[in-house]
Write a protein that holds these residues in place. Sequence first.
Motif, PDB file in Angstrom:
ATOM      1  N   TYR A 233     -33.824  16.189  45.920  1.00  0.00           N
ATOM      2  CA  TYR A 233     -33.103  16.856  44.837  1.00  0.00           C
ATOM      3  C   TYR A 233     -33.112  18.369  45.027  1.00  0.00           C
ATOM      4  O   TYR A 233     -34.168  18.985  45.136  1.00  0.00           O
ATOM      5  CB  TYR A 233     -33.732  16.492  43.485  1.00  0.00           C
ATOM      6  N   TYR A 234     -31.929  18.945  45.043  1.00  0.00           N
ATOM      7  CA  TYR A 234     -31.767  20.383  45.192  1.00  0.00           C
ATOM      8  C   TYR A 234     -31.536  20.970  43.802  1.00  0.00           C
ATOM      9  O   TYR A 234     -30.420  20.965  43.285  1.00  0.00           O
ATOM     10  CB  TYR A 234     -30.605  20.700  46.133  1.00  0.00           C
ATOM     11  N   ILE A 235     -32.627  21.436  43.198  1.00  0.00           N
ATOM     12  CA  ILE A 235     -32.570  22.010  41.852  1.00  0.00           C
ATOM     13  C   ILE A 235     -32.270  23.493  42.027  1.00  0.00           C
ATOM     14  O   ILE A 235     -33.042  24.213  42.674  1.00  0.00           O
ATOM     15  CB  ILE A 235     -33.909  21.795  41.119  1.00  0.00           C
TER      16      ILE A 235
ATOM     17  N   ILE B  99     -27.826  19.102  39.797  1.00  0.00           N
ATOM     18  CA  ILE B  99     -28.984  18.712  38.997  1.00  0.00           C
ATOM     19  C   ILE B  99     -28.932  19.511  37.696  1.00  0.00           C
ATOM     20  O   ILE B  99     -28.719  20.725  37.709  1.00  0.00           O
ATOM     21  CB  ILE B  99     -30.296  18.992  39.752  1.00  0.00           C
ATOM     22  N   ALA B 100     -29.151  18.816  36.576  1.00  0.00           N
ATOM     23  CA  ALA B 100     -29.046  19.458  35.269  1.00  0.00           C
ATOM     24  C   ALA B 100     -29.998  18.809  34.274  1.00  0.00           C
ATOM     25  O   ALA B 100     -30.510  17.711  34.505  1.00  0.00           O
ATOM     26  CB  ALA B 100     -27.611  19.358  34.753  1.00  0.00           C
ATOM     27  N   PHE B 101     -30.193  19.499  33.162  1.00  0.00           N
ATOM     28  CA  PHE B 101     -30.875  18.897  32.026  1.00  0.00           C
ATOM     29  C   PHE B 101     -29.853  18.106  31.233  1.00  0.00           C
ATOM     30  O   PHE B 101     -28.666  18.425  31.256  1.00  0.00           O
ATOM     31  CB  PHE B 101     -31.429  19.981  31.089  1.00  0.00           C
ATOM     32  N   PRO B 102     -30.294  17.098  30.484  1.00  0.00           N
ATOM     33  CA  PRO B 102     -29.369  16.518  29.514  1.00  0.00           C
ATOM     34  C   PRO B 102     -29.013  17.600  28.500  1.00  0.00           C
ATOM     35  O   PRO B 102     -29.884  18.380  28.092  1.00  0.00           O
ATOM     36  CB  PRO B 102     -30.181  15.399  28.850  1.00  0.00           C
ATOM     37  N   GLY B 103     -27.769  17.662  28.105  1.00  0.00           N
ATOM     38  CA  GLY B 103     -27.372  18.657  27.119  1.00  0.00           C
ATOM     39  C   GLY B 103     -25.916  19.013  27.224  1.00  0.00           C
ATOM     40  O   GLY B 103     -25.187  18.490  28.064  1.00  0.00           O
TER      41      GLY B 103
END
Length: 194
Positions: free
Chosen positions: A176-178, A67-71
């Motif tokens: 979702y495993y953040i 899981i990630a941020f856009p970027g």
Amino acid sequence: MPDLCTSLLNALSRPGSASSDFDLNKGITAPHRTLTPAGVLIGIRVETETVILTKRSARLKHHPGQIAFPGGKQDPTDQSVTDAALREAHEEIGLPRSMVTVLGSLPSHQTVTGFAVTPVVATVHGPFDPVPEAGEVSEVFEVPLAHLADPANYRVEGRRWQGRRRHYYAAPYGPYYIWGATACILRGLAERLS
């Protein structure tokens, strides 16, 4: 949250320090090296008060399925890490810059992979249907800001990596495993919002 933008601007004005993937691992220090500048977008949808996140493609060499941020990293054509975050958000999930209002940024986060990541906090206005870039993103989803803004939803977990037990923050939400850098950055925002 009574007034989303005011709450976020107040949070961004609070003092804070940079974070690192090494913070929770006593005895393991960050190597001395030149870090690659990068920007990620913490995009918060105004209408739903949710944070836009991605699940990275399983085909990627680095951090597949996480899981990630856009970027991503700052390219020579980017004027700043904010420009990098906005460009990457458009490339990865089809988010037009015209729908984004940048409010500010959090202190940088040093990753174990050698990036100095600047989290750019922004609001996203209007209807937006994400278009995941298949080579990089397998899914785009949203998590309520109320969940991510509650420090009680973060816990320290660990696993073996390169022969050592490494600790990191995790903030699971549904399926979702953040975790890792994403959770650490979000925890920093949660501390400022609380």
